[in-house]
Structures are given as C-alpha cells and as structure tokens.
Scaffold this active site. Structure first.
Site, PDB file in Angstrom:
ATOM      1  N   PRO A   9       0.823  -1.226   0.000  1.00 16.32           N
ATOM      2  CG  PRO A   9      -0.890  -1.594   1.543  1.00 16.32           C
ATOM      3  CD  PRO A   9       0.428  -2.150   1.073  1.00 16.32           C
ATOM      4  CB  CYS A  10       1.345   3.822  -2.426  1.00 14.43           C
ATOM      5  SG  CYS A  10      -0.207   4.231  -3.278  1.00 14.43           S
ATOM      6  CD  GLN A  11      -3.613   3.211  -0.097  1.00 16.05           C
ATOM      7  OE1 GLN A  11      -2.624   2.568   0.272  1.00 16.05           O
ATOM      8  NE2 GLN A  11      -4.584   2.660  -0.811  1.00 16.05           N
ATOM      9  CG  PHE A  60       4.903   5.492   1.892  1.00 19.88           C
ATOM     10  CD1 PHE A  60       5.718   5.731   2.983  1.00 19.88           C
ATOM     11  CD2 PHE A  60       4.425   4.197   1.697  1.00 19.88           C
ATOM     12  CE1 PHE A  60       6.068   4.710   3.856  1.00 19.88           C
ATOM     13  CE2 PHE A  60       4.772   3.163   2.549  1.00 19.88           C
ATOM     14  CZ  PHE A  60       5.594   3.424   3.640  1.00 19.88           C
TER      15      PHE A  60
END
Length: 329
Positions: free
Chosen positions: A70-72, A74
């Site tokens: 998951p990138c949320q 960052f």
C-alpha cells in the site's frame, strides 16, 4: 523453462500482466481483495488466491518476487501519515523472500517510499540477505502509458545489475486511448450517471476547463471551500485534455470532485473501460465487481506498459546470469 514469479499485493494483476509479457510465469499471486483476486484469475492466471501477505506459509519457490505494498501512507496525494499502519506492510514481504529464495525482488510504490524509514529497514534486510539494491523512479508516460504516473521501483538482485529501463519513443495521449472505438455493449463501459448539482456543474465545464469555470459562471453552485482554497486544487471538476497524457489515475477516477476525470467532451466522468485504457489494460479484460471496487482495482495497479518495461529489464539480467540462478536452485 520460463522463469517463475510470485506477486504480493497483486490486486487485479496489472504488474503480473507486464511480467508475463516479458516471458515470466506466475506461480502464486495473493491479495486480500476478493474481487481483485477474481479479476486476476479471470484475466491473468488462475494462480491467484485471497489471503494476507502477513501469513507467509506454504510459500513456493520462485525466481522473482514482485510486490506493490500500500502506498497511501507515503503518497503526496494523501496525508503522508508516518503512523499509518499500512506503511509497515512493505516489511511483510521479507519472510516471503526468505522462504521463496528468489534471485530478484522488485518492490513498487510511490517515490516518497524511497525516503521512508520503512524503505531503509527493507533495504538493510535485503542487503543482509545478499541482495544488491537499485532504485528507479520511472514516469509511466515515457513507456507508452497515456497517463502521467511516476512510480518508484526498488530492485534487489542476487545475480547481477539489472539495467534501468530506457524510455521509448512511443508517446500516447489521453485522446489516443479514450477515443478508440469501444465494442458495443462492453460491460466495462459504464459510469455513474450525474444528477442534481453534479450534473449542473459538469455542463458548465468547457473543453480543458475545470472548477474555475463553474466558479465564474455559477458561483451559487460552488461551496464556500472553493473560494477559500482559491487557485489550489484546480484540477477538480476538470476535463481531460485529449492532446496530453491524463493526470495520475486514482481509485476515485469516477468522482469528478477528486481530480481531472471528466470526459474531454461528453458530460460525464470516465467509464471503467476508459480508466482501464489509461492504465494500458487491454479491452479484453473484464474486472469483477461493481463500479467503485473495479475503479479501485484499476487505480491501484501498475500501468501495464510500465510493468512490461521493468519486466524486460529483469528478463535481460535473468537471461545473462541463468547459470547463477540454476546454481542457487
């Protein structure tokens, strides 16, 4: 024999599709999203299963391991909360690496991930396992995707330096993707029907326009917050410029309040098929689920042309050092 790979946080399989185009064979893909797993099995390979990456049991051997945690936590599009519990999921891939014993590992995320505490911990551990670390920041538009989408790749190798993908000459505009004919009755060519204030706003937006046109012509349709932010967030309620690449496609691309996601000329947001095209997904793909779950699967994926470029570089080093791979096996 084709080299094998495992895909963690696989989603609907866009990264895997790029790997397969470069000659790799998936042996396992895992994701928590039931509908994404169903889409993966339908369009990519039946090897996908629903499960948590935090459970590294019964892990098969594989030549390559890819992961898109998951990138949320960052992303600059979010709050970039260092306490977001999803941030540490990038470290959950380590037991899989130890069990699968791949020669190559690729972790995809947004560029700020490379400057996070989690990335530093991941890199140190990969180094202790005998991997050499490289990092790339690649712009999807430069690799044949009709969208501006900059992604970071952490490439860890036990067998040699992986050549950085070289941008190609192919440049595709949003219009090239959106205006190609769509098969009649395509079940993916669907979008929420605008109604009420939303419908009134959309008809006021001219080609290449955005919320500023609404503010000028019908201030009564604008919330006070628009005046407070002024010239910020001008892409919301905006039409896509067909002569340019689209902006980064988010999971909320069927909500015009989230970005420049209105059709260039028609009074609606993008259809699911059109959003998929902006990610380089073939029209033959059918995603499982209702509108938002499908939009999430599309928006969370690595554009297939970019994934393919990365995979081709992996294949090059894999081919050059096949003897080392066979010895490790």
């Amino acid at each position: 024999m084709a080299p094998t790979f495992i895909d963690l946080f696989a989603g609907a399989g866009l990264f895997s599709a790029g790997m397969m185009r470069a000659g790799f064979n998936p042996v396992l893909a895992i994701d928590l999203d039931r509908e994404a797993v169903a889409s993966y099995c339908r369009n990519v390979s039946p090897c996908a299963v629903r499960g948590s990456v935090t459970d590294a049991t019964a892990v098969p051997k594989a030549d390559v391991l890819i992961a898109g945690p998951p990138c949320q936590g960052f992303s600059t599009l979010g709050r970039r909360d260092p306490t977001d519990i999803r941030n540490d999921l990038s470290l959950a891939i380590l037991p899989w690496i130890e069990a699968a014993s791949p020669s190559l590992v690729v972790v995809e995320n947004v560029p700020p991930f490379l400057r996070s505490a989690q990335w530093r911990r991941l890199a140190r551990r990969l180094g202790s396992l005998g991997f050499r670390i490289q990092t790339w920041e690649l712009e999807a538009f430069e690799f044949g995707t009709p969208q501006l989408r900059r992604r970071a790749f952490t490439v860890a190798s036990r067998i040699g330096t992986v050549p950085r993908p070289q941008a190609g000459s192919l440049r595709i505009s949003a219009g090239d993707a959106l205006f190609a004919p769509i098969v009649p009755d395509d079940p993916m060519h669907r979008w929420p029907t605008p109604a009420g204030i939303a419908a009134e706003r959309i008809v006021l937006v001219p080609p290449n326009g955005d919320k500023r046109d609404i503010m000028r012509d019908r201030p009564d349709l604008c919330p006070p917050s628009w005046a407070r932010v002024g010239c910020q967030a001008t892409d919301v309620w905006g039409r896509i410029n067909p002569s340019e690449p689209a902006n980064t496609l988010r999971c909320t691309f069927q909500n015009p309040s989230k970005g420049r996601y209105l059709h260039p000329f028609e009074n609606r947001c993008l259809s699911l098929r059109e959003g998929a095209r902006l990610q380089g997904v073939p029209d033959s793909w059918i995603f499982e689920g209702k509108n938002y779950p499908v939009a999430r699967q599309i928006g969370n994926g690595v554009p297939i042309p970019l994934a393919t470029a990365v995979a081709v570089s992996l294949a090059q080093v894999f081919s050059q050092h096949r003897d080392l791979v066979d010895k490790a096996a």
